[in-house]
Design a protein around this motif. Structure first.
Motif, PDB file in Angstrom:
ATOM      1  N   PHE A  39     -16.014 -14.007 -17.667  1.00 59.90           N
ATOM      2  CA  PHE A  39     -15.638 -14.034 -19.077  1.00 59.90           C
ATOM      3  C   PHE A  39     -14.751 -12.840 -19.425  1.00 59.90           C
ATOM      4  CE2 PHE A  39     -19.702 -16.334 -18.850  1.00 59.90           C
ATOM      5  CZ  PHE A  39     -19.288 -17.562 -19.344  1.00 59.90           C
ATOM      6  N   PHE A  40     -13.753 -12.595 -18.568  1.00 56.87           N
ATOM      7  CA  PHE A  40     -12.740 -11.576 -18.793  1.00 56.87           C
ATOM      8  C   PHE A  40     -13.285 -10.149 -18.776  1.00 56.87           C
ATOM      9  CE2 PHE A  40     -11.234 -15.492 -20.734  1.00 56.87           C
ATOM     10  CZ  PHE A  40      -9.992 -15.625 -20.142  1.00 56.87           C
ATOM     11  N   SER A  41     -14.475  -9.955 -18.229  1.00 61.60           N
ATOM     12  CA  SER A  41     -15.030  -8.613 -18.058  1.00 61.60           C
ATOM     13  C   SER A  41     -15.326  -8.370 -16.591  1.00 61.60           C
ATOM     14  CB  SER A  41     -16.330  -8.450 -18.863  1.00 61.60           C
ATOM     15  OG  SER A  41     -16.067  -8.471 -20.239  1.00 61.60           O
ATOM     16  N   ILE A  42     -15.104  -7.142 -16.145  1.00 58.60           N
ATOM     17  CA  ILE A  42     -15.375  -6.789 -14.756  1.00 58.60           C
ATOM     18  C   ILE A  42     -16.874  -6.662 -14.544  1.00 58.60           C
ATOM     19  CG2 ILE A  42     -15.051  -5.015 -12.986  1.00 58.60           C
ATOM     20  CD1 ILE A  42     -12.361  -4.396 -14.209  1.00 58.60           C
ATOM     21  N   THR A  43     -17.388  -7.381 -13.571  1.00 58.67           N
ATOM     22  CA  THR A  43     -18.824  -7.320 -13.261  1.00 58.67           C
ATOM     23  C   THR A  43     -19.114  -6.608 -11.951  1.00 58.67           C
ATOM     24  OG1 THR A  43     -18.701  -9.503 -12.220  1.00 58.67           O
ATOM     25  CG2 THR A  43     -19.336  -9.423 -14.556  1.00 58.67           C
ATOM     26  N   SER A  44     -18.109  -6.461 -11.080  1.00 60.66           N
ATOM     27  CA  SER A  44     -18.322  -5.805  -9.799  1.00 60.66           C
ATOM     28  C   SER A  44     -17.075  -5.030  -9.413  1.00 60.66           C
ATOM     29  CB  SER A  44     -18.664  -6.834  -8.717  1.00 60.66           C
ATOM     30  OG  SER A  44     -18.899  -6.196  -7.477  1.00 60.66           O
ATOM     31  N   LEU A  45     -17.267  -3.763  -9.070  1.00 64.35           N
ATOM     32  CA  LEU A  45     -16.172  -2.909  -8.627  1.00 64.35           C
ATOM     33  C   LEU A  45     -16.613  -2.209  -7.355  1.00 64.35           C
ATOM     34  CD1 LEU A  45     -13.447  -1.476  -9.008  1.00 64.35           C
ATOM     35  CD2 LEU A  45     -14.615   0.158 -10.494  1.00 64.35           C
ATOM     36  N   GLU A  46     -15.912  -2.508  -6.254  1.00 64.70           N
ATOM     37  CA  GLU A  46     -16.275  -1.952  -4.958  1.00 64.70           C
ATOM     38  C   GLU A  46     -15.029  -1.465  -4.242  1.00 64.70           C
ATOM     39  OE1 GLU A  46     -18.421  -3.313  -0.764  1.00 64.70           O
ATOM     40  OE2 GLU A  46     -18.667  -4.503  -2.577  1.00 64.70           O
ATOM     41  N   LEU A  47     -15.002  -0.171  -3.936  1.00 63.76           N
ATOM     42  CA  LEU A  47     -13.877   0.396  -3.201  1.00 63.76           C
ATOM     43  C   LEU A  47     -14.134   0.316  -1.710  1.00 63.76           C
ATOM     44  CD1 LEU A  47     -12.915   3.649  -5.130  1.00 63.76           C
ATOM     45  CD2 LEU A  47     -11.897   1.390  -5.296  1.00 63.76           C
ATOM     46  N   GLU A  48     -13.085   0.033  -0.972  1.00 63.43           N
ATOM     47  CA  GLU A  48     -13.165   0.059   0.483  1.00 63.43           C
ATOM     48  C   GLU A  48     -13.429   1.494   0.939  1.00 63.43           C
ATOM     49  OE1 GLU A  48     -12.870  -1.107   4.496  1.00 63.43           O
ATOM     50  OE2 GLU A  48     -13.217  -2.197   2.645  1.00 63.43           O
ATOM     51  N   VAL A  49     -14.203   1.660   2.011  1.00 67.20           N
ATOM     52  CA  VAL A  49     -14.428   2.974   2.598  1.00 67.20           C
ATOM     53  C   VAL A  49     -13.078   3.586   2.957  1.00 67.20           C
ATOM     54  CG1 VAL A  49     -15.386   4.207   4.580  1.00 67.20           C
ATOM     55  CG2 VAL A  49     -16.709   2.405   3.463  1.00 67.20           C
ATOM     56  N   GLY A  50     -12.851   4.825   2.513  1.00 71.29           N
ATOM     57  CA  GLY A  50     -11.597   5.498   2.788  1.00 71.29           C
ATOM     58  C   GLY A  50     -10.455   5.101   1.887  1.00 71.29           C
ATOM     59  N   ALA A  51     -10.753   4.379   0.806  1.00 66.26           N
ATOM     60  CA  ALA A  51      -9.682   3.941  -0.097  1.00 66.26           C
ATOM     61  C   ALA A  51      -9.042   5.108  -0.827  1.00 66.26           C
ATOM     62  CB  ALA A  51     -10.233   2.938  -1.109  1.00 66.26           C
ATOM     63  N   VAL A  52      -9.828   6.164  -1.066  1.00 68.51           N
ATOM     64  CA  VAL A  52      -9.334   7.324  -1.799  1.00 68.51           C
ATOM     65  C   VAL A  52      -8.886   8.386  -0.810  1.00 68.51           C
ATOM     66  CG1 VAL A  52      -9.926   9.159  -3.422  1.00 68.51           C
ATOM     67  CG2 VAL A  52     -10.798   6.854  -3.783  1.00 68.51           C
ATOM     68  N   THR A  53      -7.653   8.836  -0.923  1.00 72.54           N
ATOM     69  CA  THR A  53      -7.118   9.842  -0.013  1.00 72.54           C
ATOM     70  C   THR A  53      -6.924  11.198  -0.688  1.00 72.54           C
ATOM     71  OG1 THR A  53      -4.845   9.158  -0.502  1.00 72.54           O
ATOM     72  CG2 THR A  53      -5.943   8.105   1.376  1.00 72.54           C
ATOM     73  N   GLN A  54      -7.031  11.243  -1.985  1.00 70.43           N
ATOM     74  CA  GLN A  54      -6.858  12.501  -2.707  1.00 70.43           C
ATOM     75  C   GLN A  54      -8.131  12.794  -3.479  1.00 70.43           C
ATOM     76  OE1 GLN A  54      -3.092  13.239  -4.767  1.00 70.43           O
ATOM     77  NE2 GLN A  54      -4.253  13.746  -6.600  1.00 70.43           N
ATOM     78  N   ILE A  55      -8.620  14.019  -3.333  1.00 72.11           N
ATOM     79  CA  ILE A  55      -9.893  14.385  -3.944  1.00 72.11           C
ATOM     80  C   ILE A  55      -9.825  14.265  -5.456  1.00 72.11           C
ATOM     81  CG2 ILE A  55     -11.476  16.305  -4.337  1.00 72.11           C
ATOM     82  CD1 ILE A  55     -10.855  17.265  -1.520  1.00 72.11           C
ATOM     83  N   GLY A  56     -10.852  13.674  -6.024  1.00 75.95           N
ATOM     84  CA  GLY A  56     -10.953  13.568  -7.466  1.00 75.95           C
ATOM     85  C   GLY A  56     -12.402  13.326  -7.858  1.00 75.95           C
ATOM     86  N   THR A  57     -12.693  13.401  -9.130  1.00 75.55           N
ATOM     87  CA  THR A  57     -14.041  13.161  -9.629  1.00 75.55           C
ATOM     88  C   THR A  57     -14.186  11.707 -10.060  1.00 75.55           C
ATOM     89  OG1 THR A  57     -13.372  13.842 -11.850  1.00 75.55           O
ATOM     90  CG2 THR A  57     -14.286  15.548 -10.408  1.00 75.55           C
TER      91      THR A  57
END
Length: 276
Positions: A39-57
């Motif tokens: 219903f146009f709302s995000i219900t699941s958010l999953e990042l692939e392992v190693g998707a982030v390459t730059q440190i952040g919070t």
């Protein structure tokens, strides 16, 4: 609001999207491993392992995704503390933040996640004790291993319906609560590499397939009753257990891994595939 939250998320970290395209979800785009909508709302958010390459919070704005059931940010380089605002995501069933560089305490606000069944915060740099609010959650799996969490093993675990409890490689101290070994739902218990003392309590209604108590400071004898379990992975190594190895351990025919090494046993017979 969800569009704004995703925009902040995209801006706060650098994604390694060289091998794959951003996934779309009713107009929302993010280089995530899996995004689901309803219903146009995000219900699941999953990042692939190693998707982030730059440190952040982890952006506090994720709390604007009020329909989230699953939030999985495992195996990336997120730093800072776990946002207390995640406690506003009261629909969460699964929260996985393991394998990052998160620090600080486990927020007591996570106790508001009254639908949460899986909480994985392992392989970070978390400190402090487990907040009491966690014990009221309907968790079946709790993974807190490889942190620096301290304090006694809470007796409140005994009132939960956990199937898996992984507290290996922390700084827990004190004795092993009796009621942990009376949890009929518990299948896997990991408490290795802590600072536990005392003996193993009498075995109750628990039927474990995994029991790791190795690398503590535990003493006493091995209680009878372990042989009635369906253990396939079992370690008491590197403690100060003494006395005879009980005969009922020979009934553990399903064992794939077993170690009783570096204790003070004076006799008895260990299972054939058990290192002594």
């Amino acid at each position: 609001l969800e569009r704004f939250a995703l925009a902040v998320f995209n801006a706060s970290v650098h994604f390694n999207s060289s091998n794959w395209e951003p996934y779309q979800c009713h107009g929302f785009g993010i280089p995530a491993f899996h995004v689901s909508c309803s219903f146009f709302s995000i219900t699941s958010l999953e990042l692939e392992v190693g998707a982030v390459t730059q440190i952040g919070t982890i952006p506090t704005e994720l709390a604007l995704m009020t329909r989230l059931n699953n939030l999985v940010l495992r195996g990336n380089t997120f730093t800072g503390t776990i946002p207390t605002e995640l406690g506003l995501l009261t629909g969460l069933v699964r929260l996985e933040l393991w394998g990052n560089n998160l620090s600080g305490n486990i927020p007591s606000e996570l106790g508001a996640l009254t639908r949460l069944s899986a909480l994985a915060l392992a392989d970070n740099h978390l400190t402090g004790s487990i907040p009491k609010e966690i014990f009221g959650l309907p968790l079946t799996g709790l993974w807190l291993h490889a942190n620096a969490i301290s304090g006694p093993i809470p007796t409140e675990f005994g009132a939960m319906s956990l199937v898996t409890l992984s507290l290996n490689v922390n700084r827990f101290s004190g004795t092993l609560p009796q009621n942990l070994l009376d949890m009929s739902t518990l299948s896997s218990l990991g408490l290795s590499y802590n600072r536990l003392t005392g003996s193993i309590p009498e075995i109750g209604n628990v039927n474990l397939n995994t029991l790791w108590l190795n690398n503590n400071q535990m003493t006493g004898s091995i209680p009878s009753g372990l042989g009635s379990m369906t253990l396939f992975s079992f370690s008491l190594a590197n403690n100060s257990f003494a006395g005879e190895i009980p005969l009922d351990l020979l009934a553990l025919t399903a064992l794939k891994y077993c170690s009783l090494e570096n204790n003070n046993f004076t006799g008895g017979t260990a299972p054939a595939n058990c290192a002594v």
